[in-house]
Design an enzyme around this catalytic site. Structure first.
Site, short mmCIF file in Angstrom:
data_model
loop_
_atom_site.label_atom_id
_atom_site.label_comp_id
_atom_site.label_asym_id
_atom_site.label_seq_id
_atom_site.Cartn_x
_atom_site.Cartn_y
_atom_site.Cartn_z
N SER B 146 6.65 20.02 11.97
CA SER B 146 7.71 20.41 13.15
C SER B 146 7.00 19.59 14.29
O SER B 146 6.92 18.71 13.97
CB SER B 146 8.59 21.60 13.15
OG SER B 146 9.10 21.76 13.68
N ASP B 222 15.83 22.47 4.34
CA ASP B 222 15.48 22.65 6.16
C ASP B 222 16.90 22.62 7.12
O ASP B 222 17.90 22.22 7.56
CB ASP B 222 15.11 21.48 6.47
CG ASP B 222 13.66 21.63 8.07
OD1 ASP B 222 14.80 22.85 8.07
OD2 ASP B 222 12.59 21.59 8.04
N HIS B 254 12.17 25.60 6.12
CA HIS B 254 11.21 24.84 7.25
C HIS B 254 10.52 25.64 7.92
O HIS B 254 9.25 25.40 8.47
CB HIS B 254 11.97 24.56 9.23
CG HIS B 254 11.50 23.87 9.88
ND1 HIS B 254 11.67 22.54 9.53
CD2 HIS B 254 11.30 24.27 11.13
CE1 HIS B 254 10.42 22.40 11.22
NE2 HIS B 254 10.88 23.03 11.12
#
EC number: 3.1.2.12
Lengths: 276, 276
Positions: B146, B222, B254
């Site tokens: 991320s 996600d 995610h």
């Protein structure tokens, strides 16, 4: 249907067959590898569509696919890339006419009567294969190289439910924006570009996606990158959140050395979907 | 440098260490896994940069990376994601301030004095690691999740020769076009958007590429896809002809369940580059 040849190969049989095609109005020849398991029960089928200038023979002899198909108990079919023979239109260029059918149904003269490779690959040949061989029609997958990668992707994206998985080697990825596409679509389909869009893998991916996994390999040193336009397909796959992988393979070009290097990955990829 | 903890782990040691940082002007804490081989000779190092809200601890405890690092004889370092503590600015939002350093050097108040995560990760921590542990500074690779995927990609693309390979899990791929990016860049770097471009993985990929292989995994389910913008990076990689793979993983979100599922692939990927 006439048997041209049959050879023992990795415990199965590599055959070549010729038949009169209703779709093209010509004789058509294809290669078919049947693994040993086909002697006992229907087996899954992986389609391999070839590129410009190829016949049914190129991948059959150069891709090295049979070893891995045998390991996974999968049949392989290698169709020709266009109608051929007397009375079939042709062009002096390598990328139009015979050997360059682009997996579509031509509507324009002089191509219209015979150049119907979409119907041949999508409709007629599947019927022949499942009627004549121990093929499980519910377990099909498709791959192809260059123009054949274009064919594999556009067929899979246009026929939901037909193929469990699709992959491509260096596909012509965005033909409406490429000289590998615009010239042929204009010749085969005429000037209305809206009709071309149904034969563009990047557009179909953006608009529809594929209900399954997609694997694309592209050589990073491919001499035809500017014609193939892989970035359009990579963008479309990611924007669509398409499950799968888009791989750039360092140092590989457009040849069958590239295909044969990564065909094991592709057959393993399809086997996972076909035996799920 | 103070040892917070050391635990035997897969034949090696998982340590946590705190030190006074010149870059941030605060104490900083990091996790370091050293495989058994580090008792005998310097080992290659894989950086793991974490995402928003994380400390040095999240990946260390949840990614399951040590098993695979041990198998390949690779050290893992888990830096914190920002300076922390009294006198360090913060914001009520989870995505700005402490836990949200974005791997850059802030120039704007109130962030400028301490938020210098670029210098910390690019300059100071490497010096500390190679001086204090059996780390081979010539064999480094980097990954992250991320915001940490953003950090891994921007560091690797900006420091040619530093990292042999780079990978990312669900990176913030195009922050100049995302609410995960525009808000933070405006706060940390000020309104001149030309300065932001040096911290955008898609722009850096398009302009520079990476001299090595790149692996990106993105969950197709996600919950933050609209903020991550994977399509921009996929396009840039393909347009740059960047060797590597961009993968969309069906059904994954995610979370660290996604990271832990694919960390074996990533460590194997980096091991290939680190032991070439």
């Amino acid at each position: 249907m006439r048997t041209v040849s049959e050879n023992r190969c990795f415990g199965g049989v590599q055959g070549v067959y010729t038949h009169a095609s209703e779709a093209t109005g010509t004789d058509m020849t294809f290669g078919l590898f049947l693994p040993a398991e086909a002697a006992d029960h229907p087996v899954p089928l992986l389609w391999y569509l070839s590129g410009l200038t190829c016949t049914h023979e190129n991948a059959m002899t150069k891709a090295g696919a049979q070893r891995y198909a045998a390991e996974h108990g999968i049949a392989l079919v290698f169709p020709d890339t266009s109608p051929r023979g007397e009375g079939v239109a042709d062009d002096a260029a390598y990328d139009l006419g015979q050997g360059a059918g682009f997996y579509l149904n031509a509507t324009e003269a002089p191509w219209a009567p015979h150049f119907r490779m979409w119907d041949y690959v999508a409709e007629e040949l599947p019927r022949i294969l499942t009627a004549s061989f121990e093929i499980d029609e519910d377990r099909q997958a498709i791959t192809g190289h260059s123009m054949g990668g274009h064919g594999a992707l556009t067929l899979a994206l246009s026929l939901p439910g037909r193929f469990r998985s699709v992959s491509a080697f260096a596909p012509i990825a965005n033909p409406v924006a490429s000289d590998w596409g615009r010239k042929q679509f204009a010749a085969y389909l005429g000037p209305d570009e809206t009709l071309w869009r149904g034969h563009d893998a990047s557009i179909l991916m953006a608009e529809r996606g594929f209900d399954g996994e997609v694997l694309v390999d592209q050589g990073a040193s491919d001499q035809f990158l500017d014609l193939l336009k892989p970035e359009a397909l990579a963008h479309a796959m990611a924007a669509r959140r398409q499950p799968g992988a888009f791989r750039l393979q360092q140092g590989y070009d457009h040849s069958y050395y590239f295909v044969s290097t990564f065909i094991p990955d592709h057959i393993a990829f399809h086997a996972e979907a076909l035996y799920r």
